[in-house]
Enzyme design. Structure first.
Site, short mmCIF file in Angstrom:
data_model
loop_
_atom_site.label_atom_id
_atom_site.label_comp_id
_atom_site.label_asym_id
_atom_site.label_seq_id
_atom_site.Cartn_x
_atom_site.Cartn_y
_atom_site.Cartn_z
N GLU A 10 0.80 -1.22 0.00
CA GLU A 10 0.00 0.00 0.00
C GLU A 10 0.84 1.27 0.00
OE1 GLU A 10 -2.65 -3.18 1.77
OE2 GLU A 10 -0.57 -2.56 2.01
N HIS A 61 2.73 -8.50 2.11
CA HIS A 61 1.40 -7.98 1.78
C HIS A 61 0.41 -9.11 1.56
CE1 HIS A 61 -1.80 -5.59 0.07
NE2 HIS A 61 -1.83 -6.39 -0.99
N HIS A 117 -4.80 0.86 7.39
CA HIS A 117 -5.47 -0.23 8.10
C HIS A 117 -4.45 -0.89 9.01
CE1 HIS A 117 -3.60 -2.34 4.70
NE2 HIS A 117 -3.57 -3.41 5.49
N GLU A 135 0.53 -1.67 11.98
CA GLU A 135 1.55 -2.61 11.51
C GLU A 135 2.95 -2.06 11.70
OE1 GLU A 135 0.54 -4.00 7.51
OE2 GLU A 135 -1.57 -3.90 8.07
#
Length: 275
Positions: A10, A61, A117, A135
């Site tokens: 991302e 990912h 996110h 994360e």
């Protein structure tokens, strides 16, 4: 020396939409190519600084099967596939000298931030010892648990700011400026790769000045989940209890490593749909 490069998607330059990061969407193959190219730029930078370094690349990912193996710099070792110990940090061990986080994004609830996110859309927030961590924070803490520094992060400007709060002496590379959840002003991919190569070499050269981020246990962890049925599943795990309203669970971990594993498990449980 051994270096681990953990690569998410991302935060890669040019990527702003789930259609570019999801295997079942039309623009995913271009996203894979951009992700692989940024990984290669960082590998090259690491080896510019330390030509004899052993470089491990963790595909970090989604399915952990995104980087194109045939296009990855042949001097690196690629860790791909799941499930696996340490998830996004597969390959990390006590022999690792430095970690670089490439293509990362901001935590859930941060914003504006591109595709922000935490682990999955099912997780609304993770709080470790009262501190909200995405994360970036969870991975930095896990790396620090093994007394290893995270010396570089690349992504959008919001992700870089989030990282600098944790590791102010490390190197950041903002390859795009956030406009919204699915919009950004990005530098050209070739320009991003040039910056990444130079920054990776700089980060490795001055790794000794970047201290590991450590969190002493035991740790109280709270996780806010998107759906109440996810909480029902999570409380089947020994030691995980429901707290507050209908969306939050909590547990105690002896250390960061245990907290990290349990959060990974909760993410997997949250993906189960009620029959």
């Amino acid at each position: 020396m051994k270096v681990l490069v953990s690569v998410d998607m991302e935060g890669v330059s040019g990527i702003v939409h789930p259609a570019e990061t999801s295997p079942d969407r039309y623009d995913y193959e271009r996203g894979r190519a951009l992700m692989t190219a940024e990984a290669n730029a960082v590998i090259a930078g690491v080896l510019d600084a330390e030509p004899e370094a052993v470089v491990w690349v963790a595909d970090a990912h989604g399915t952990f099967r995104n980087i194109l193996p045939e296009d990855l710099d042949r001097r690196a070792r690629l860790v791909r596939g799941r499930p696996r110990p340490l998830g996004m940090l597969a390959g990390l061990d006590e022999h690792t000298d430095a970690v670089l986080l490439v293509g990362y994004h901001a935590r859930a609830g941060a914003g504006p931030a591109v595709l922000a996110h935490t682990m999955s859309d099912a997780i609304l927030d993770v709080r470790v010892a009262g501190r909200s961590l995405g994360e970036i924070g969870l991975n930095v803490a896990m790396v620090g648990h093994l007394d290893v520094p995270v010396v570089l992060l690349s992504g959008d400007d919001t992700a870089c700011a989030e990282f600098r709060e944790l590791v102010p002496s490390a190197v950041t590379v903002a390859v795009k400026q956030t406009v919204g959840q699915a919009a950004a002003v990005a530098v050209h991919p070739e320009e991003a790769r040039e910056r990444l190569r130079l920054a990776a070499a700089d980060a490795i050269a001055r790794r000794a000045s970047v201290p590991p981020v450590t969190m002493a246990g035991p740790l109280h962890v709270e996780v806010d989940l998107y759906g109440p049925y996810m909480v029902d599943l999570a409380t089947l795990v020994p030691g995980v209890t429901r707290v507050g309203g209908g969306r939050t669970v909590a547990f105690h971990a002896v250390d960061v490593a245990e907290a990290y594993r349990l959060v990974q498990l909760l993410v997997q449980l949250a993906s189960i749909k009620p029959a």
